[in-house]
Motif scaffolding. Structure first.
Motif, PDB file in Angstrom:
ATOM      1  N   PHE A   1      -5.067  -7.370  -3.658  1.00 35.05           N
ATOM      2  CA  PHE A   1      -6.020  -7.418  -2.563  1.00 35.05           C
ATOM      3  C   PHE A   1      -6.361  -8.840  -2.122  1.00 35.05           C
ATOM      4  CE2 PHE A   1      -6.525  -3.144  -4.155  1.00 35.05           C
ATOM      5  CZ  PHE A   1      -6.681  -2.406  -2.990  1.00 35.05           C
ATOM      6  N   SER A   2      -5.804  -9.827  -2.793  1.00 32.07           N
ATOM      7  CA  SER A   2      -5.974 -11.206  -2.334  1.00 32.07           C
ATOM      8  C   SER A   2      -4.867 -11.618  -1.372  1.00 32.07           C
ATOM      9  CB  SER A   2      -5.993 -12.164  -3.529  1.00 32.07           C
ATOM     10  OG  SER A   2      -4.722 -12.221  -4.154  1.00 32.07           O
ATOM     11  N   ASN A   3      -3.904 -10.727  -1.169  1.00 31.22           N
ATOM     12  CA  ASN A   3      -2.786 -10.985  -0.259  1.00 31.22           C
ATOM     13  C   ASN A   3      -3.048 -10.261   1.057  1.00 31.22           C
ATOM     14  OD1 ASN A   3      -0.375 -10.931   1.191  1.00 31.22           O
ATOM     15  ND2 ASN A   3       0.898 -10.796  -0.640  1.00 31.22           N
ATOM     16  N   PRO A   4      -3.286 -10.990   2.141  1.00 31.94           N
ATOM     17  CA  PRO A   4      -3.626 -10.347   3.418  1.00 31.94           C
ATOM     18  C   PRO A   4      -2.549  -9.412   3.926  1.00 31.94           C
ATOM     19  CG  PRO A   4      -3.126 -12.674   3.730  1.00 31.94           C
ATOM     20  CD  PRO A   4      -3.227 -12.458   2.258  1.00 31.94           C
ATOM     21  N   GLU A   5      -1.287  -9.757   3.707  1.00 32.84           N
ATOM     22  CA  GLU A   5      -0.206  -8.900   4.174  1.00 32.84           C
ATOM     23  C   GLU A   5      -0.173  -7.596   3.375  1.00 32.84           C
ATOM     24  OE1 GLU A   5       1.600  -9.338   6.858  1.00 32.84           O
ATOM     25  OE2 GLU A   5       0.400 -11.141   7.207  1.00 32.84           O
ATOM     26  N   ALA A   6      -0.507  -7.681   2.083  1.00 33.62           N
ATOM     27  CA  ALA A   6      -0.540  -6.480   1.251  1.00 33.62           C
ATOM     28  C   ALA A   6      -1.652  -5.538   1.700  1.00 33.62           C
ATOM     29  CB  ALA A   6      -0.733  -6.867  -0.216  1.00 33.62           C
ATOM     30  N   VAL A   7      -2.817  -6.100   2.000  1.00 35.25           N
ATOM     31  CA  VAL A   7      -3.951  -5.288   2.448  1.00 35.25           C
ATOM     32  C   VAL A   7      -3.636  -4.615   3.780  1.00 35.25           C
ATOM     33  CG1 VAL A   7      -6.369  -5.353   3.168  1.00 35.25           C
ATOM     34  CG2 VAL A   7      -5.622  -6.700   1.201  1.00 35.25           C
TER      35      VAL A   7
ATOM     36  N   PHE B   1       4.792  -4.784  -1.815  1.00 34.96           N
ATOM     37  CA  PHE B   1       3.478  -5.280  -2.221  1.00 34.96           C
ATOM     38  C   PHE B   1       2.891  -4.528  -3.411  1.00 34.96           C
ATOM     39  CE2 PHE B   1       3.864  -6.041   2.390  1.00 34.96           C
ATOM     40  CZ  PHE B   1       3.781  -7.430   2.386  1.00 34.96           C
ATOM     41  N   VAL B   2       3.624  -3.553  -3.922  1.00 35.28           N
ATOM     42  CA  VAL B   2       3.152  -2.767  -5.063  1.00 35.28           C
ATOM     43  C   VAL B   2       3.768  -3.321  -6.347  1.00 35.28           C
ATOM     44  CG1 VAL B   2       3.136  -0.487  -6.141  1.00 35.28           C
ATOM     45  CG2 VAL B   2       2.831  -0.705  -3.654  1.00 35.28           C
ATOM     46  N   ALA B   3       2.910  -3.616  -7.322  1.00 34.70           N
ATOM     47  CA  ALA B   3       3.376  -4.169  -8.594  1.00 34.70           C
ATOM     48  C   ALA B   3       2.358  -3.850  -9.676  1.00 34.70           C
ATOM     49  CB  ALA B   3       3.585  -5.679  -8.477  1.00 34.70           C
ATOM     50  N   PRO B   4       2.768  -3.879 -10.944  1.00 34.56           N
ATOM     51  CA  PRO B   4       1.813  -3.620 -12.032  1.00 34.56           C
ATOM     52  C   PRO B   4       0.733  -4.694 -12.084  1.00 34.56           C
ATOM     53  CG  PRO B   4       4.077  -3.416 -12.798  1.00 34.56           C
ATOM     54  CD  PRO B   4       4.147  -4.031 -11.437  1.00 34.56           C
ATOM     55  N   ASN B   5      -0.513  -4.269 -12.318  1.00 32.27           N
ATOM     56  CA  ASN B   5      -1.598  -5.221 -12.479  1.00 32.27           C
ATOM     57  C   ASN B   5      -1.725  -5.635 -13.947  1.00 32.27           C
ATOM     58  OD1 ASN B   5      -2.840  -3.077 -13.787  1.00 32.27           O
ATOM     59  ND2 ASN B   5      -4.213  -2.607 -12.065  1.00 32.27           N
TER      60      ASN B   5
ATOM     61  N   LEU C   1       0.209   5.402  -4.916  1.00 34.48           N
ATOM     62  CA  LEU C   1       0.987   4.380  -4.228  1.00 34.48           C
ATOM     63  C   LEU C   1       2.434   4.782  -4.007  1.00 34.48           C
ATOM     64  CD1 LEU C   1      -0.516   1.186  -5.896  1.00 34.48           C
ATOM     65  CD2 LEU C   1      -0.912   2.041  -3.581  1.00 34.48           C
ATOM     66  N   GLN C   2       2.994   5.559  -4.914  1.00 36.62           N
ATOM     67  CA  GLN C   2       4.361   6.024  -4.720  1.00 36.62           C
ATOM     68  C   GLN C   2       4.449   6.944  -3.513  1.00 36.62           C
ATOM     69  OE1 GLN C   2       7.188   5.016  -6.236  1.00 36.62           O
ATOM     70  NE2 GLN C   2       5.816   3.502  -7.190  1.00 36.62           N
ATOM     71  N   GLU C   3       3.463   7.785  -3.351  1.00 35.01           N
ATOM     72  CA  GLU C   3       3.404   8.688  -2.206  1.00 35.01           C
ATOM     73  C   GLU C   3       3.237   7.901  -0.910  1.00 35.01           C
ATOM     74  OE1 GLU C   3      -0.023  11.478  -1.630  1.00 35.01           O
ATOM     75  OE2 GLU C   3       1.473  12.973  -2.176  1.00 35.01           O
ATOM     76  N   LEU C   4       2.392   6.893  -0.951  1.00 40.53           N
ATOM     77  CA  LEU C   4       2.178   6.057   0.230  1.00 40.53           C
ATOM     78  C   LEU C   4       3.432   5.265   0.588  1.00 40.53           C
ATOM     79  CD1 LEU C   4      -1.435   4.696  -0.447  1.00 40.53           C
ATOM     80  CD2 LEU C   4      -0.748   6.403   1.247  1.00 40.53           C
TER      81      LEU C   4
ATOM     82  N   ALA D   1       6.443   6.200   0.014  1.00 44.94           N
ATOM     83  CA  ALA D   1       7.412   7.139   0.576  1.00 44.94           C
ATOM     84  C   ALA D   1       7.157   7.347   2.065  1.00 44.94           C
ATOM     85  CB  ALA D   1       7.332   8.472  -0.163  1.00 44.94           C
ATOM     86  N   SER D   2       5.871   7.348   2.456  1.00 41.66           N
ATOM     87  CA  SER D   2       5.524   7.501   3.869  1.00 41.66           C
ATOM     88  C   SER D   2       5.722   6.209   4.643  1.00 41.66           C
ATOM     89  CB  SER D   2       4.067   7.951   4.004  1.00 41.66           C
ATOM     90  OG  SER D   2       3.857   9.207   3.427  1.00 41.66           O
ATOM     91  N   SER D   3       5.440   5.087   3.968  1.00 40.48           N
ATOM     92  CA  SER D   3       5.529   3.769   4.621  1.00 40.48           C
ATOM     93  C   SER D   3       6.270   2.809   3.701  1.00 40.48           C
ATOM     94  CB  SER D   3       4.124   3.241   4.924  1.00 40.48           C
ATOM     95  OG  SER D   3       3.409   4.101   5.775  1.00 40.48           O
ATOM     96  N   PRO D   4       7.593   2.743   3.806  1.00 42.61           N
ATOM     97  CA  PRO D   4       8.391   1.872   2.935  1.00 42.61           C
ATOM     98  C   PRO D   4       7.974   0.405   2.987  1.00 42.61           C
ATOM     99  CG  PRO D   4       9.798   3.421   4.095  1.00 42.61           C
ATOM    100  CD  PRO D   4       8.433   3.564   4.687  1.00 42.61           C
ATOM    101  N   GLY D   5       7.334  -0.010   4.072  1.00 42.42           N
ATOM    102  CA  GLY D   5       6.904  -1.396   4.195  1.00 42.42           C
ATOM    103  C   GLY D   5       5.851  -1.792   3.168  1.00 42.42           C
ATOM    104  N   LEU D   6       5.217  -0.802   2.544  1.00 42.79           N
ATOM    105  CA  LEU D   6       4.214  -1.100   1.523  1.00 42.79           C
ATOM    106  C   LEU D   6       4.851  -1.459   0.186  1.00 42.79           C
ATOM    107  CD1 LEU D   6       1.235  -1.096   0.503  1.00 42.79           C
ATOM    108  CD2 LEU D   6       1.498   1.374   0.102  1.00 42.79           C
ATOM    109  N   LYS D   7       6.054  -0.954  -0.046  1.00 44.89           N
ATOM    110  CA  LYS D   7       6.677  -1.063  -1.372  1.00 44.89           C
ATOM    111  C   LYS D   7       6.761  -2.487  -1.924  1.00 44.89           C
ATOM    112  CE  LYS D   7      10.474   0.945  -4.017  1.00 44.89           C
ATOM    113  NZ  LYS D   7      11.682   1.802  -3.969  1.00 44.89           N
TER     114      LYS D   7
END
Length: 336
Positions: free
Chosen positions: A67-73, A54-58, A41-44, A46-52
């Motif tokens: 994966f229950s968040n449509p915008e995150a998916v 939506f990334v958090a510890p589970n 996810l860190q690599e992703l 870096a390529s697409s800052p818009g993902l950041k």
């Protein structure tokens, strides 16, 4: 242009030859699939800052995407397409199907292996290979992946004008796709090939992700089951399992849609080497095989695919025998 215009259909055998080809073991992706294992996810990001965002510890303390968040998916899909396939600006309108990228990639890789069988085991690449995507959808995912990985040309068709606009927008945002992907509107809902395939136009492969459900209620029930597995409460449901009516259900379900596709594939028997479609339900297979026998398909292969606990398969058929397919491929690749 090579079209097998003089192919003697009267000599086609009456019985279909059904083969089941297992591509990978249960629970695994195709060996060439770049999405085996956990996402970096860190690599992703870096390529697409818009993902950041939506990334958090589970719950286990590992970085993950909700994966229950449509915008995150959707952000994850965009990041995967950007990082691995060089696609900029991927997006879909609200409510449209957000496809699981690894499974879609597996379909394309398995089709590459199928084409290789008629090319001395070598996967044919480049713009001499032309693929027709029935129901390209707003996501345009098969053409995007197929062109990026193998350089194939695509024609994508759909009956939904909004999906057409979305697919065309993604193509327009990527200069490398300008002459590689063409999107065509199917104005006649009763037809699958007629009206979108030009006279004499040749395709090496047809791909299709058909609507699986028979009714709107069946599609809603399936979505509810997915929500339950994710442990999502009623007030937090979004659109991560989105999909319009045309994407999710068809009167009679996938068996009816694929049956119509098989019957109408005879129109392109001299213009396409391999036809294929994704099949969600095992119980649909006998219906498909019977339809293929009726139209006189010469060779049929069923390729099993799996991702985790999800199992699906691709059924492929052709009206050309092995020698004719080898000749087809040789002439296609030798063409100027």
């Amino acid at each position: 242009m090579f079209t097998f215009a003089n192919y003697p259909f009267s000599k086609m055998p009456k019985k279909v030859k059904v083969k089941v080809k297992k591509s990978v073991e249960k629970g695994s992706l195709h060996p060439r699939n770049l999405h085996i294992g956990r996402y970096d996810l860190q690599e992703l990001c870096a390529s697409s800052p818009g993902l950041k965002p939506f990334v958090a510890p589970n719950q286990y303390g590992d970085e993950s995407v909700d994966f229950s968040n449509p915008e995150a998916v959707k952000a994850l899909n965009g990041a995967l397409l950007k990082h691995f396939y060089g696609i900029d600006g991927w997006d879909i309108p609200e409510g449209y199907l957000c496809p699981p990228i690894p499974g879609r990639v597996d379909y394309i890789h398995n089709m590459a292996d199928l084409l290789a069988e008629s090319n001395n085991g070598v996967i044919p690449t480049g713009n001499k290979i032309k693929v027709l995507d029935i129901g390209v959808g707003a996501n345009c995912v098969y053409p995007l992946i197929g062109n990026s990985v193998y350089g194939w040309q695509f024609v994508g068709t759909d009956i939904d004008s909004k999906a057409i606009d979305s697919a065309e927008k993604v193509v327009s945002l990527n200069k490398q796709l300008k002459d590689a992907i063409e999107i065509r509107f199917q104005a006649n809902r009763a037809e699958i090939f007629k009206g979108v395939v030009n006279e004499g136009e040749v395709f090496d492969l047809v791909v299709c992700n058909p609507p699986f459900h028979a009714t709107r209620q069946e599609a809603q029930d399936s979505s509810a089951q997915k929500w339950e597995k994710l442990g999502v409460t009623e007030d937090k449901k979004g659109l991560n399992f989105g999909g319009t009516n045309t994407e999710l259900w068809y009167a009679g379900g996938e068996a009816a849609f694929i049956g119509k596709m098989i019957n109408q594939s005879l129109l392109l028997a001299r213009q396409c080497m391999w036809f294929s479609t994704l099949v969600s339900r095992r119980e649909t297979l006998p219906v498909i095989y019977k339809a293929l026998e009726k139209v006189g398909a010469i060779d049929v292969k069923t390729i099993n695919m799996s991702q985790g606990q999800k199992i699906s398969r691709v059924v492929t058929w052709t009206y050309l025998n092995e020698a004719e397919r080898t000749e087809w491929m040789q002439k296609r690749l030798d063409a100027v």
